[in-house]
Design a protein around this motif. Structure first.
Motif, PDB file in Angstrom:
ATOM      1  N   LYS A 270       0.833  -1.208   0.000  1.00 17.83           N
ATOM      2  CA  LYS A 270       0.000   0.000   0.000  1.00 17.83           C
ATOM      3  C   LYS A 270       0.864   1.253   0.000  1.00 17.83           C
ATOM      4  CE  LYS A 270      -2.725  -1.251   3.415  1.00 17.83           C
ATOM      5  NZ  LYS A 270      -3.814  -1.252   4.424  1.00 17.83           N
TER       6      LYS A 270
ATOM      7  N   ASP B 243      -9.737  -9.688   3.370  1.00 19.66           N
ATOM      8  CA  ASP B 243      -9.969  -8.238   3.298  1.00 19.66           C
ATOM      9  C   ASP B 243      -8.671  -7.457   3.125  1.00 19.66           C
ATOM     10  OD1 ASP B 243     -12.701  -8.444   3.472  1.00 19.66           O
ATOM     11  OD2 ASP B 243     -12.792  -7.996   5.628  1.00 19.66           O
TER      12      ASP B 243
ATOM     13  N   ARG C  37      -7.569  -7.714  -0.504  1.00 23.71           N
ATOM     14  CA  ARG C  37      -8.491  -6.937  -1.349  1.00 23.71           C
ATOM     15  C   ARG C  37      -8.257  -5.438  -1.176  1.00 23.71           C
ATOM     16  NH1 ARG C  37     -13.013 -11.284  -0.243  1.00 23.71           N
ATOM     17  NH2 ARG C  37     -13.115 -10.307   1.809  1.00 23.71           N
ATOM     18  N   GLU C  38      -7.943  -5.013   0.049  1.00 28.89           N
ATOM     19  CA  GLU C  38      -7.676  -3.603   0.301  1.00 28.89           C
ATOM     20  C   GLU C  38      -6.427  -3.139  -0.459  1.00 28.89           C
ATOM     21  OE1 GLU C  38      -6.883  -0.463   3.956  1.00 28.89           O
ATOM     22  OE2 GLU C  38      -7.202  -2.569   4.419  1.00 28.89           O
TER      23      GLU C  38
ATOM     24  N   LEU D 132      -5.330  -4.291  -3.322  1.00 25.05           N
ATOM     25  CA  LEU D 132      -5.713  -4.119  -4.725  1.00 25.05           C
ATOM     26  C   LEU D 132      -6.474  -2.816  -4.917  1.00 25.05           C
ATOM     27  CD1 LEU D 132      -4.878  -7.142  -4.748  1.00 25.05           C
ATOM     28  CD2 LEU D 132      -6.665  -7.478  -6.430  1.00 25.05           C
ATOM     29  N   ASN D 133      -7.346  -2.493  -3.988  1.00 31.06           N
ATOM     30  CA  ASN D 133      -8.138  -1.278  -4.083  1.00 31.06           C
ATOM     31  C   ASN D 133      -7.264  -0.024  -3.939  1.00 31.06           C
ATOM     32  OD1 ASN D 133     -10.622   0.210  -4.260  1.00 31.06           O
ATOM     33  ND2 ASN D 133     -10.518   0.485  -2.045  1.00 31.06           N
ATOM     34  N   VAL D 134      -6.437   0.039  -2.904  1.00 27.82           N
ATOM     35  CA  VAL D 134      -5.593   1.204  -2.646  1.00 27.82           C
ATOM     36  C   VAL D 134      -4.602   1.437  -3.785  1.00 27.82           C
ATOM     37  CG1 VAL D 134      -3.744   2.078  -1.131  1.00 27.82           C
ATOM     38  CG2 VAL D 134      -5.828   1.111  -0.134  1.00 27.82           C
TER      39      VAL D 134
ATOM     40  N   ASN E 165      -4.909   0.390  -6.892  1.00 26.92           N
ATOM     41  CA  ASN E 165      -5.551   0.316  -8.210  1.00 26.92           C
ATOM     42  C   ASN E 165      -5.019  -0.866  -9.017  1.00 26.92           C
ATOM     43  OD1 ASN E 165      -7.281   1.041 -10.333  1.00 26.92           O
ATOM     44  ND2 ASN E 165      -5.693   2.297 -11.289  1.00 26.92           N
TER      45      ASN E 165
ATOM     46  N   LYS F  12      -5.418  -4.625 -10.650  1.00 29.04           N
ATOM     47  CA  LYS F  12      -6.431  -5.528 -11.185  1.00 29.04           C
ATOM     48  C   LYS F  12      -5.817  -6.912 -11.320  1.00 29.04           C
ATOM     49  CE  LYS F  12      -9.190  -2.047 -11.887  1.00 29.04           C
ATOM     50  NZ  LYS F  12      -9.738  -1.550 -10.676  1.00 29.04           N
TER      51      LYS F  12
ATOM     52  N   ASN G 195      -1.517  -2.415 -12.458  1.00 32.13           N
ATOM     53  CA  ASN G 195      -2.273  -1.193 -12.188  1.00 32.13           C
ATOM     54  C   ASN G 195      -2.806  -0.623 -13.503  1.00 32.13           C
ATOM     55  OD1 ASN G 195      -0.076   0.153 -13.337  1.00 32.13           O
ATOM     56  ND2 ASN G 195       0.420   1.340 -11.519  1.00 32.13           N
TER      57      ASN G 195
END
Length: 133
Positions: A9, A46, A49-50, A52-54, A56, A58, A88
């Motif tokens: 992250k 979680d 997954r966080e 990947l979200n933070v 960006n 895929k 990303n």
């Protein structure tokens, strides 16, 4: 708190251009990425997954077997998708037609995974036409 997730992250929060990560993340994103064995807690997934979200990131589309790891836990064969490639948005724009393949099992408990990096080049053809009047 998972130290690897925190480091990813931190790195992903920087403006570092195209980014591709690949390998054994030792985690799944969803319960459908596991067959048999003890149920994985949502809070464990979680964190991944966080990241990947933070960042960006895929999960790149793949072909081949669904599970990349197999092991024996208390006499039960367990299969999971632990190995993957993540890209990303900047990387996906540069290499949108790249392909990931989960290869057939070998002697390891992990399947080999192959990425073919392909850059999509669009050629725009212009045709000049003259009309006689």
């Amino acid at each position: 708190m998972h130290l690897t997730w925190e480091l990813l992250k931190k790195l992903g929060g920087q403006d570092n251009g195209p980014w591709l990560l690949g390998g054994d993340f030792n985690e799944i994103l969803s319960s459908i990425e596991k067959e048999r064995g003890q149920i994985r807690a949502e809070r464990q997934m979680d964190g991944f997954r966080e990241v990947l979200n933070v960042c960006n990131l895929k999960d790149l589309y793949y072909t081949g077997p669904s599970f990349t790891w197999r092991g024996n836990r208390h006499g039960v064969e367990v299969k999971e998708r632990l190995d993957r490639f993540l890209g990303n948005g900047a990387w996906l724009q540069l290499f949108p037609t790249s392909k990931v393949t989960h290869l057939l099992p070998n002697e390891s408990d992990h399947l080999p995974i192959l990425i073919q990096i392909r850059r999509c080049v669009l050629k725009i053809l212009t045709r000049l036409t003259s009309f006689d009047m």
